[in-house]
Enzyme design. Structure first.
Site, PDB file in Angstrom:
ATOM      1  N   GLN A   1       0.810  -1.222   0.000  1.00 57.82           N
ATOM      2  CA  GLN A   1       0.000   0.000   0.000  1.00 57.82           C
ATOM      3  C   GLN A   1       0.841   1.269   0.000  1.00 57.82           C
ATOM      4  OE1 GLN A   1      -2.764  -0.417   3.306  1.00 57.82           O
ATOM      5  NE2 GLN A   1      -3.601  -2.309   2.474  1.00 57.82           N
TER       6      GLN A   1
ATOM      7  N   HIS B   1      -1.342   0.197   5.517  1.00 60.74           N
ATOM      8  CA  HIS B   1      -1.850   1.295   6.345  1.00 60.74           C
ATOM      9  C   HIS B   1      -0.872   2.453   6.526  1.00 60.74           C
ATOM     10  CE1 HIS B   1      -4.813  -1.825   8.280  1.00 60.74           C
ATOM     11  NE2 HIS B   1      -4.882  -1.782   6.959  1.00 60.74           N
TER      12      HIS B   1
ATOM     13  N   GLU C   1     -15.416   4.064   8.925  1.00 63.72           N
ATOM     14  CA  GLU C   1     -16.014   5.181   9.673  1.00 63.72           C
ATOM     15  C   GLU C   1     -15.820   6.518   8.975  1.00 63.72           C
ATOM     16  OE1 GLU C   1     -13.882   5.319  13.361  1.00 63.72           O
ATOM     17  OE2 GLU C   1     -14.868   3.512  14.151  1.00 63.72           O
TER      18      GLU C   1
ATOM     19  N   TYR D   1     -10.229   8.449  18.693  1.00 62.55           N
ATOM     20  CA  TYR D   1     -11.278   7.867  17.839  1.00 62.55           C
ATOM     21  C   TYR D   1     -11.411   6.358  18.021  1.00 62.55           C
ATOM     22  CZ  TYR D   1     -12.068  12.518  16.352  1.00 62.55           C
ATOM     23  OH  TYR D   1     -12.416  13.851  16.394  1.00 62.55           O
TER      24      TYR D   1
ATOM     25  N   TYR E   1     -11.220  -9.398   9.605  1.00 63.38           N
ATOM     26  CA  TYR E   1     -11.594  -9.856   8.269  1.00 63.38           C
ATOM     27  C   TYR E   1     -11.702 -11.376   8.182  1.00 63.38           C
ATOM     28  CZ  TYR E   1     -11.997  -5.312   6.272  1.00 63.38           C
ATOM     29  OH  TYR E   1     -12.466  -4.055   5.993  1.00 63.38           O
TER      30      TYR E   1
END
Ligand code: CA
Length: 381
Positions: free
Chosen positions: A97, A161, A255, A265, A276
């Site tokens: 990523q 991430h 979210e 958060y 998952y």
């Protein structure tokens, strides 16, 4: 049951419903409330196809578009045609990523010329990479005067991430997101460690003196909010000048959040999702001291890209947020009432894996799709 008791019970039911609605994030789908979005018909027109993973896009004052391809390329496009591949781009670890990520112009670009870029950088301690943000100026299609403003440490060989998005708030502060780097149990709740955070800096990379954790021992001064999983959408509300962000959650827990100074958060302590692989990691969806999302998606849509519509080219869309879905190949229009979510509507079904969405200076919405390129969204008259 007598009539009095019956009506008392229905009043109680309504009252409980109102309380429930007030406390829980709104998850209304496509068919709730007054819906002006569906009235408008839009169609995607392919604008530019020479990009494979179009992560970031922004515009120069002359209307040219700058597009980051995650592979490490920065492209300049005029009227849908490639003008140049920009040189002087930072070296990135384009793996999993990671790569060349978001790009944003300084709000006063015309006077100072600064462009901001996030990317996966191998600089510093440890194997692998971590998210960095730099700024540079553009001269003859080359980035010059490059300065690294922040580099998350340490590097990790985990590929997931990185985040990352960039936004300037209404007061000119610079925000960027870094995901939890696949280390959820250590990073997001620890203020002394990078990852799982949204950061706030002055435009030159220095730390604003009123950042929420500057006086807290051991905390990273640049942190603005924490307890995030992987925010890949962040944008400034055009009226309030405040920051909104969405994040990839676990399965069933993506979210949309309203970002405030010093707030937690919740990741991974509270979540509406599960792992998952189907197993559970927390049974808590709320906890004192932790923020509730303004809405969440179950099933997960894999949100990427966030903007607000101000253009009058899209009657009924103004003031609403637009969110891309990598997983379901569509766009979601989110209607807000202040900081509350009223409803969500799906548009542009089957457009492809939406990596980014932004309203351009010409008033058109542009949607960046993996493997396809950039679409201009044209309202049908
Ligand atoms: Ca959360």
């Amino acid at each position: 049951m007598n009539k009095k008791l019956q009506s008392a019970l229905s009043i109680l039911t309504i009252a409980l419903l109102i309380i429930a609605c007030a406390e829980k994030p709104n998850t209304n789908g496509t068919d709730e409330g007054e819906n002006t979005v569906e009235v408008l018909k839009v169609s995607p027109e392919l604008y530019f196809s020479g990009v494979s993973i179009p992560w970031g896009m922004t515009w120069l004052p002359d209307g040219d578009m700058l597009i980051t391809d995650r592979s490490g390329k920065l492209l300049r496009v005029k009227n849908g045609n490639l003008v140049a591949e920009i040189s002087g781009v930072p070296e990135v670890l384009a793996r999993s990523q990671g790569g060349l990520l978001d790009i944003e112009m300084h709000p006063d670009y015309e006077s100072n010329g600064w462009i901001y870029i996030t990317y996966s950088s191998t600089e510093g301690e440890g194997d692998g990479a971590n998210t960095a943000i730099m700024r540079a100026k553009l001269e003859n299609n080359a980035l010059v005067e490059s300065e690294v403003l922040y580099k998350a440490t340490p590097n990790t060989s985990r590929g997931q991430h990185y985040g990352s998005r960039i936004a300037f708030d209404g007061d000119g502060y610079l925000y960027f997101s870094i995901g939890d780097r696949g280390n959820r149990d250590v990073l997001p709740q620890d203020l002394s460690k990078d990852g799982g955070k949204i950061y706030r800096l002055n435009d030159d990379g220095s730390v604003p003196s009123d950042n929420p954790f500057v006086t807290e021992d051991g905390a990273i001064d640049a942190v603005f909010s924490y307890g995030h999983r992987n925010p890949q959408g962040m944008s400034t509300h055009p009226e309030t000048g405040r920051i909104w962000a969405h994040e990839h959650g676990p399965r069933g827990g993506d979210e949309l959040n309203y970002i405030e100074a010093g707030k937690n958060y919740g990741w991974p302590v509270i979540s509406y999702g599960i792992n998952y692989n189907g197993t559970s990691f927390t049974d808590m969806t709320e906890k004192e001291g932790m923020e509730q999302p303004k809405t969440y998606w179950d099933p997960s849509i894999a949100p990427s890209g966030l903007d607000f519509v101000t253009s009058d080219l899209y009657p009924g869309w103004q003031g609403k947020a637009i969110v891309g879905s990598l997983k379901f190949n569509y766009l979601v229009i989110v209607e807000l009432d202040g900081t509350e979510v009223k409803n969500r509507t799906i548009v542009l079904e089957d457009i492809g894996r939406v990596r980014n969405v932004k309203q351009g200076p010409d008033g058109y919405i542009y949607v960046a799709v993996d493997g396809a390129g950039i679409y201009k969204i044209v309202p049908e008259s």
